[in-house]
Design a protein around this motif. Structure first.
Motif, PDB file in Angstrom:
ATOM      1  N   TYR A 134      92.615 -10.209 142.524  1.00  9.52           N
ATOM      2  CA  TYR A 134      92.777 -11.278 141.515  1.00  9.52           C
ATOM      3  C   TYR A 134      91.609 -12.251 141.559  1.00  9.52           C
ATOM      4  CZ  TYR A 134      94.135 -15.850 139.713  1.00  9.52           C
ATOM      5  OH  TYR A 134      94.126 -17.069 139.070  1.00  9.52           O
ATOM      6  N   THR A 185      89.985 -20.623 138.706  1.00  4.34           N
ATOM      7  CA  THR A 185      90.791 -20.984 139.872  1.00  4.34           C
ATOM      8  C   THR A 185      89.902 -21.357 141.062  1.00  4.34           C
ATOM      9  OG1 THR A 185      92.287 -20.041 141.527  1.00  4.34           O
ATOM     10  CG2 THR A 185      90.908 -18.482 140.358  1.00  4.34           C
ATOM     11  N   ARG A 243     101.353 -11.787 153.253  1.00  3.17           N
ATOM     12  CA  ARG A 243     100.482 -11.178 152.229  1.00  3.17           C
ATOM     13  C   ARG A 243      99.208 -10.668 152.912  1.00  3.17           C
ATOM     14  NH1 ARG A 243      98.959 -15.379 147.624  1.00  3.17           N
ATOM     15  NH2 ARG A 243     100.882 -14.642 146.666  1.00  3.17           N
ATOM     16  N   HIS A 302      95.798 -12.849 153.210  1.00  2.20           N
ATOM     17  CA  HIS A 302      96.321 -14.147 152.761  1.00  2.20           C
ATOM     18  C   HIS A 302      95.325 -15.296 153.008  1.00  2.20           C
ATOM     19  CE1 HIS A 302     100.350 -16.594 152.695  1.00  2.20           C
ATOM     20  NE2 HIS A 302      99.476 -17.022 151.800  1.00  2.20           N
TER      21      HIS A 302
END
Ligand code: NAD
Ligand code: TDX
Length: 334
Positions: free
Chosen positions: A147, A120, A270, A273
């Motif tokens: 993540y 990613t 979030r 974020h």
């Protein structure tokens, strides 16, 4: 060619398997998938008789060794993939994304099998809104969430297995995907399925964050170019010049439903974020000649909305539990 596709019951993996069966009928596909909450066998139902499906964990070293020993190449999509979940409980991300990748790398090393690693753009951290540059293959890693840190770790393992053990691997780091078969926890399907249920879309914070959207079929056609002709050890960034801020995306979706552009809620932001992702895919385009087919984001989005309208039986079983999880994680309308 015999190909092992990990995570083939997930969003991008399932689209990859469909594309492969359609465009490359000579390829024998075996899918290895644990069928976590994000995996769905229904995504492969229409091609079930043209592939082999193995229900199992990429961290199961004996199973992985046996499967890898029977193929010519591995494409590794399997992952825990949702940032919000990684904030609630990082452990499955460490286990699947890091330990699971290690298990695959040891098997491809032992059997000398070609390996492609799916990653990613989030490994590079984020950009300021007015930064004129974009991420490229030489941008330093700077992940923000559990993540993205777990994906960054797995990329580093792959690079070291190439250098130290001569593993024949390539890597790709792609931007945000959209299209059919994406879990309703993710931004675009969540808003589409909310609107089908007559619930207002939910924008984290002010919604100024920018994502560089690419249609999942374009991501997967790039993966095939890299499998065919990518240089061993090389990382390729995949992106289709699709930068949009979250608020505009919600407003496109609202317009497609014939609703007022401001008919959405701002909800809790979030933590940590990332502000903006942007990809420079010059290397992929110049070296491998790849070009995206979906150049019109609104057209791609309209087709995606139509897919969710036509395939309610696919997403409906996950919808309530997904929304309940957001509430228990503390999401509130601002
Ligand atoms: P997804 O969550 O939709 O699917 C993941 C799949 O992996 C599921 O089928 C799940 O059952 C399977 N899986 C999870 N843990 C497993 C394990 N231990 N063993 C075997 N299978 C397991 O994810 P996605 O959005 O399709 O993402 C696929 C890959 O692409 C990931 O590596 C992700 O990091 C990467 N990626 C995603 C995006 C995006 O926008 N979604 C963008 C760039 C890169
Ligand atoms: O309800 C929402 N409202 C909202 O404003 C949700 C679910 C998300 N958002 C925002 C957060 C992000 O700025 O929308 C943007 C996209 O969110 P996600 O779909 O969760 O994607 P993102 O966090 O950007 O990560 C995705 O792209 C990179 C994938 O989930 C990753 O697997 C991939 O690596």
């Amino acid at each position: 060619m015999r190909l092992l596709v990990t995570g083939g019951a997930g969003f991008i993996g399932a689209n990859f398997v469909h594309q492969t069966v359609t465009r490359r009928p000579g390829v024998q596909v075996t899918v290895l998938d644990k069928l976590t909450y994000a995996g769905n066998r229904a995504s492969l139902a229409s091609i079930a008789d043209r592939i082999e499906f193995v229900h199992g964990d990429i961290a199961d070293t004996a199973l992985v060794d046996r499967l890898v020993g029977g193929v010519d190449a591995v494409v590794h999509f399997a992952a825990e993939s949702h940032n919000d979940n990684s904030l609630a409980d990082p452990w499955p991300f460490i286990q699947t994304n890091i330990v699971g990748t290690y298990s695959l790398l040891q098997a491809v090393r032992r059997h000398q099998v070609r390996y492609h690693h799916i990653s990613t753009d989030e490994v590079y951290g984020d950009l300021a809104l007015d930064d004129p540059t974009a991420f490229s293959e030489v941008t330093p890693y700077n992940p923000s969430s559990p993540y993205s840190a777990s994906k960054a770790s797995s990329d580093m393992l792959v690079r070291s297995w190439v250098r130290s053990f001569g593993v024949r691997a390539t890597l790709s780091n792609c931007s945000n995907n959209y299209g059919p078969f994406q879990h309703v926890e993710k931004f675009i399907p969540r808003q589409i399925t909310n609107l089908i249920d007559d619930v207002r879309p939910r924008l984290y914070g002010a919604g100024h964050q920018v994502r560089d959207w690419i249609h999942v079929d374009d991501h997967n056609s790039a993966v095939w170019e890299i499998l065919d002709r990518g240089r061993i050890g090389q990382t390729y960034l995949i992106g289709a010049d699709g930068e949009r801020d979250n608020k505009s995306v919600v407003q496109f979706i609202l317009e497609a439903f014939g609703r007022d552009r401001d008919d959405f809620d701002h909800v809790t932001d979030r933590p940590g974020h990332d502000l903006r992702y942007a990809i420079d895919s010059t290397l992929l385009r110049t070296e491998l000649g790849w070009e995206p087919e979906y150049r019109d984001f609104r057209k791609g989005l309209d087709a995606t909305i139509e897919w969710y309208r036509d395939n309610e039986s696919w997403w409906r079983p996950q919808k309530d539990a997904t929304e309940r999880a957001y509430v228990s994680a503390g999401e509130k309308v601002l």
